[in-house]
Design a protein around this motif. Structure first.
Motif, mmCIF file in Angstrom:
data_model
loop_
_atom_site.group_PDB
_atom_site.id
_atom_site.type_symbol
_atom_site.label_atom_id
_atom_site.label_comp_id
_atom_site.label_asym_id
_atom_site.label_seq_id
_atom_site.Cartn_x
_atom_site.Cartn_y
_atom_site.Cartn_z
ATOM 1 N N PRO A 83 19.030 -28.165 -12.600
ATOM 2 C CA PRO A 83 19.313 -27.019 -13.217
ATOM 3 C C PRO A 83 18.487 -27.030 -14.790
ATOM 4 C CG PRO A 83 21.257 -28.211 -12.983
ATOM 5 C CD PRO A 83 20.110 -28.890 -12.285
ATOM 6 N N ASN A 84 18.015 -25.748 -15.028
ATOM 7 C CA ASN A 84 17.397 -25.857 -16.257
ATOM 8 C C ASN A 84 18.607 -25.758 -17.410
ATOM 9 O OD1 ASN A 84 16.266 -25.076 -18.745
ATOM 10 N ND2 ASN A 84 14.354 -24.027 -17.490
ATOM 11 N N PRO A 85 18.487 -26.738 -18.321
ATOM 12 C CA PRO A 85 19.860 -26.562 -19.206
ATOM 13 C C PRO A 85 19.577 -25.437 -20.151
ATOM 14 C CG PRO A 85 18.405 -28.400 -19.725
ATOM 15 C CD PRO A 85 17.903 -27.881 -18.529
ATOM 16 N N ILE A 86 18.422 -24.936 -20.341
ATOM 17 C CA ILE A 86 18.148 -23.947 -21.228
ATOM 18 C C ILE A 86 18.802 -22.527 -20.406
ATOM 19 C CG2 ILE A 86 16.732 -22.248 -22.262
ATOM 20 C CD1 ILE A 86 15.225 -24.887 -22.773
ATOM 21 N N LEU A 87 18.459 -22.455 -19.265
ATOM 22 C CA LEU A 87 18.941 -21.095 -18.327
ATOM 23 C C LEU A 87 20.431 -21.350 -18.140
ATOM 24 C CD1 LEU A 87 15.990 -20.881 -16.021
ATOM 25 C CD2 LEU A 87 16.577 -19.488 -17.964
ATOM 26 N N ALA A 88 20.850 -22.346 -18.095
ATOM 27 C CA ALA A 88 22.562 -22.394 -17.966
ATOM 28 C C ALA A 88 23.278 -22.169 -19.026
ATOM 29 C CB ALA A 88 22.751 -23.908 -17.395
ATOM 30 N N GLU A 89 22.664 -22.054 -20.060
ATOM 31 C CA GLU A 89 23.551 -21.751 -21.335
ATOM 32 C C GLU A 89 23.397 -20.043 -21.409
ATOM 33 O OE1 GLU A 89 25.065 -23.368 -23.841
ATOM 34 O OE2 GLU A 89 24.733 -25.238 -22.539
ATOM 35 N N PRO A 90 24.439 -19.618 -21.715
ATOM 36 C CA PRO A 90 24.557 -18.069 -22.058
ATOM 37 C C PRO A 90 23.842 -17.961 -23.505
ATOM 38 C CG PRO A 90 26.971 -19.150 -22.843
ATOM 39 C CD PRO A 90 25.819 -20.084 -22.038
ATOM 40 N N ALA A 91 23.093 -16.727 -23.763
ATOM 41 C CA ALA A 91 22.227 -16.401 -24.602
ATOM 42 C C ALA A 91 23.066 -15.712 -25.785
ATOM 43 C CB ALA A 91 21.095 -15.466 -24.312
ATOM 44 N N THR A 92 23.547 -16.700 -26.475
ATOM 45 C CA THR A 92 24.704 -16.471 -27.626
ATOM 46 C C THR A 92 23.774 -16.641 -29.081
ATOM 47 O OG1 THR A 92 25.608 -18.333 -27.828
ATOM 48 C CG2 THR A 92 26.500 -16.705 -26.368
#
Length: 56
Positions: A12-21
């Protein structure tokens, strides 16, 4: 590589897994040159993905 096979398991892409806050965006502390390099790599990846999808 001495007979070893690379692990090609998708991750999994760690950037895409994080919510955009705002907090996660503030955590991106790359320098301007690192940001340009990352943007170029992303464009290359997208282009090669389109080429591969086209079957060429």
């Amino acid at each position: 590589m001495s007979g070893e096979q690379r692990d090609l398991t998708p991750r999994p892409n760690p950037i895409l897994a994080e919510p955009a806050t705002p907090e996660t965006c503030a955590g991106d502390l790359r320098s301007p040159s690192e940001q340009q390099a990352a943007a170029g790599a992303a464009r290359d990846q997208a282009a090669f993905g389109r080429i591969n999808a086209a079957g060429r």
